[in-house]
Design an enzyme around this catalytic site. Structure first.
Site, PDB file in Angstrom:
ATOM      1  N   TYR A   1     -45.702  12.500  26.266  1.00  0.00           N
ATOM      2  CA  TYR A   1     -45.921  12.190  24.883  1.00  0.00           C
ATOM      3  C   TYR A   1     -46.592  13.678  24.628  1.00  0.00           C
ATOM      4  O   TYR A   1     -46.163  14.079  23.401  1.00  0.00           O
ATOM      5  CB  TYR A   1     -47.229  11.076  24.644  1.00  0.00           C
ATOM      6  CG  TYR A   1     -47.707  11.032  23.365  1.00  0.00           C
ATOM      7  CD1 TYR A   1     -47.155  10.349  22.640  1.00  0.00           C
ATOM      8  CD2 TYR A   1     -48.879  11.562  22.985  1.00  0.00           C
ATOM      9  CE1 TYR A   1     -47.568   9.945  21.435  1.00  0.00           C
ATOM     10  CE2 TYR A   1     -49.554  11.435  21.963  1.00  0.00           C
ATOM     11  CZ  TYR A   1     -48.714  10.645  20.850  1.00  0.00           C
ATOM     12  OH  TYR A   1     -49.304  10.217  19.464  1.00  0.00           O
TER      13      TYR A   1
ATOM     14  N   LYS B   1     -45.036  16.044  21.399  1.00  0.00           N
ATOM     15  CA  LYS B   1     -45.898  16.269  20.278  1.00  0.00           C
ATOM     16  C   LYS B   1     -45.634  17.917  20.102  1.00  0.00           C
ATOM     17  O   LYS B   1     -45.955  18.529  19.046  1.00  0.00           O
ATOM     18  CB  LYS B   1     -47.178  15.757  20.070  1.00  0.00           C
ATOM     19  CG  LYS B   1     -47.090  14.130  20.091  1.00  0.00           C
ATOM     20  CD  LYS B   1     -46.292  13.648  18.692  1.00  0.00           C
ATOM     21  CE  LYS B   1     -46.604  12.106  18.471  1.00  0.00           C
ATOM     22  NZ  LYS B   1     -45.834  11.824  17.350  1.00  0.00           N
TER      23      LYS B   1
HETATM   24  P1  NAP Z   1     -48.201   2.409  16.036  1.00  0.00           P
HETATM   25  O1  NAP Z   1     -49.167   1.669  15.406  1.00  0.00           O
HETATM   26  O2  NAP Z   1     -47.625   2.078  17.224  1.00  0.00           O
HETATM   27  O3  NAP Z   1     -47.036   2.727  14.766  1.00  0.00           O
HETATM   28  C1  NAP Z   1     -45.850   3.312  14.969  1.00  0.00           C
HETATM   29  C2  NAP Z   1     -44.803   2.422  13.969  1.00  0.00           C
HETATM   30  O4  NAP Z   1     -43.495   3.434  14.273  1.00  0.00           O
HETATM   31  C3  NAP Z   1     -44.330   1.232  14.544  1.00  0.00           C
HETATM   32  O5  NAP Z   1     -44.289   0.160  13.342  1.00  0.00           O
HETATM   33  C4  NAP Z   1     -43.330   1.319  15.406  1.00  0.00           C
HETATM   34  O6  NAP Z   1     -42.385   0.146  15.595  1.00  0.00           O
HETATM   35  C5  NAP Z   1     -42.462   2.180  14.779  1.00  0.00           C
HETATM   36  N1  NAP Z   1     -41.331   2.834  15.570  1.00  0.00           N
HETATM   37  C6  NAP Z   1     -41.302   3.118  16.795  1.00  0.00           C
HETATM   38  N2  NAP Z   1     -40.197   3.545  17.189  1.00  0.00           N
HETATM   39  C7  NAP Z   1     -39.398   3.673  16.031  1.00  0.00           C
HETATM   40  C8  NAP Z   1     -38.041   4.234  15.877  1.00  0.00           C
HETATM   41  N3  NAP Z   1     -37.213   4.595  16.823  1.00  0.00           N
HETATM   42  N4  NAP Z   1     -37.823   4.234  14.652  1.00  0.00           N
HETATM   43  C9  NAP Z   1     -38.412   3.912  13.601  1.00  0.00           C
HETATM   44  N5  NAP Z   1     -39.886   3.521  13.761  1.00  0.00           N
HETATM   45  C10 NAP Z   1     -40.147   3.299  14.844  1.00  0.00           C
HETATM   46  O7  NAP Z   1     -48.501   3.842  15.997  1.00  0.00           O
HETATM   47  P2  NAP Z   1     -49.677   4.711  15.031  1.00  0.00           P
HETATM   48  O8  NAP Z   1     -50.884   4.752  15.955  1.00  0.00           O
HETATM   49  O9  NAP Z   1     -49.671   4.320  13.803  1.00  0.00           O
HETATM   50  O10 NAP Z   1     -48.829   6.258  15.298  1.00  0.00           O
HETATM   51  C11 NAP Z   1     -48.155   6.689  14.182  1.00  0.00           C
HETATM   52  C12 NAP Z   1     -47.903   8.207  14.691  1.00  0.00           C
HETATM   53  O11 NAP Z   1     -48.980   8.890  14.628  1.00  0.00           O
HETATM   54  C13 NAP Z   1     -46.843   8.409  15.700  1.00  0.00           C
HETATM   55  O12 NAP Z   1     -46.149   9.465  15.560  1.00  0.00           O
HETATM   56  C14 NAP Z   1     -48.020   8.857  16.999  1.00  0.00           C
HETATM   57  O13 NAP Z   1     -47.563   9.500  17.944  1.00  0.00           O
HETATM   58  C15 NAP Z   1     -48.987   9.504  15.833  1.00  0.00           C
HETATM   59  N6  NAP Z   1     -50.523   9.682  16.490  1.00  0.00           N
HETATM   60  C16 NAP Z   1     -51.215   8.571  16.646  1.00  0.00           C
HETATM   61  C17 NAP Z   1     -52.516   8.718  17.100  1.00  0.00           C
HETATM   62  C18 NAP Z   1     -53.456   7.263  17.364  1.00  0.00           C
HETATM   63  O14 NAP Z   1     -54.370   7.529  17.867  1.00  0.00           O
HETATM   64  N7  NAP Z   1     -52.963   6.353  17.012  1.00  0.00           N
HETATM   65  C19 NAP Z   1     -53.056   9.930  17.641  1.00  0.00           C
HETATM   66  C20 NAP Z   1     -52.200  11.119  17.456  1.00  0.00           C
HETATM   67  C21 NAP Z   1     -50.963  10.911  16.781  1.00  0.00           C
HETATM   68  P3  NAP Z   1     -42.556  -0.776  16.888  1.00  0.00           P
HETATM   69  O15 NAP Z   1     -44.033  -0.934  17.186  1.00  0.00           O
HETATM   70  O16 NAP Z   1     -41.721  -1.924  16.667  1.00  0.00           O
HETATM   71  O17 NAP Z   1     -41.931   0.130  18.213  1.00  0.00           O
END
Ligand code: NAP
Length: 253
Positions: free
Chosen positions: A158, A162
């Site tokens: 991961y 990133k």
């Molecule tokens: P999340 O709640 O898991 O939401 C991510 C969304 O992206 C889900 O609806 C997922 O669908 C969708 N997705 C996954 N694979 C995909 C694909 N191939 N094509 C289109 N959509 C897809 O995650 P989040 O926490 O909101 O994270 C959003 C972004 O922020 C990500 O890039 C993550 O790496 C980044 N981020 C998050 C955090 C944190 O602490 N939450 C911290 C740093 C960075 P499915 O669930 O059906 O796969």
């Protein structure tokens, strides 16, 4: 926000829930119309976000695609431009996290995480660039992570994905700047979403994260929306190639 967002359209990937949904709603509140993307299986949740945006008086279109598949991305971008008329900004937010140690990590897990997080960002950006270059305008906002700068155990793949997004963005900014296109990253800290809960498995863990955060709290999805609106709008016209932490001042040693 001033009137500069009037008539602007943003595409947000992975916007059915979590950070993507909050960014889409934040952009709508700032005056943007939205093209909402997620994978097919999130159709019900994505339809609900569309309704929330329309309730705010903005246009919203849904385009399903897996961002890691080039043919689907090409079709998504064509459909998005046809539906909305044009795209001013893209937020490459779709991402996945599969926790595992380097020793146990399976090749398929490495590929899956790199494919969605890094290749997906590249594919969506590449598909949109001819459109943005032709209009001599674009705002590209890539959601990286503080994990790409620091990283935590069980997240080597991961973190690599990133870091790749940040390197990609720095070079992209140099290639497209002359055409009025900016490219920047946001690096969220620990944000309470389904993915974020991977880092919050027990109370001691939560206390640890809160303790090393200057603002003494975990992040909420809405905390990422304001910085995303800034980078998607003309307020950030002279900002490009940057990676901004949105982490409440988390200190990782
Ligand atoms: P999340 O709640 O898991 O939401 C991510 C969304 O992206 C889900 O609806 C997922 O669908 C969708 N997705 C996954 N694979 C995909 C694909 N191939 N094509 C289109 N959509 C897809 O995650 P989040 O926490 O909101 O994270 C959003 C972004 O922020 C990500 O890039 C993550 O790496 C980044 N981020 C998050 C955090 C944190 O602490 N939450 C911290 C740093 C960075 P499915 O669930 O059906 O796969």
């Amino acid at each position: 926000m001033d009137g500069s967002t009037k008539g602007r359209v943003a595409l947000v990937t992975g916007s059915s829930r979590g950070i993507g949904r909050a960014i889409a709603l934040g952009l709508a509140d700032a005056g943007f119309d939205l093209v909402l993307n997620d994978i097919d299986r999130q159709a019900v949740f994505l339809a609900a976000v569309k309704a929330e945006i329309e309730a705010r008086g903005r246009r919203a279109f849904v385009v399903h695609a897996d961002v890691s598949r080039k043919a689907e991305v090409t079709a998504m971008v064509t459909e998005a431009i046809a539906a909305a008329g044009h795209i001013d900004a893209v937020v490459n937010n779709a991402g996945i996290l599969i926790a595992n140690s380097v020793e146990d990590l399976e090749e398929e897990q490495w590929d899956a995480v790199l494919d969605v997080n890094a290749k997906g960002t590249f594919l969506v950006t590449q598909a949109l660039l001819p459109h943005m270059r032709a209009r001599r305008y674009g705002r590209i906002v890539n959601i990286a992570s503080i994990g790409g700068k620091h990283g935590a155990p069980l997240q080597a793949h991961y973190s690599a994905s990133k870091a790749a997004v940040m390197g990609f963005t720095r070079v992209l900014a140099q290639e497209v700047g002359a055409n009025g296109i900016t490219a920047n990253c946001l690096c969220p800290g620990i944000i309470v979403t389904d993915m974020g809960r991977t880092n919050l498995s027990d109370k001691a863990n939560v206390a640890k994260w809160v303790d090393i955060t200057a603002l003494r709290r975990l992040g909420q999805p809405e905390d990422v929306a304001g910085p995303a609106v800034f980078l998607a709008s003309d307020a950030s016209a002279f900002v490009t190639g940057q990676s901004l932490n949105v982490c409440g001042g988390i200190v990782l040693s």
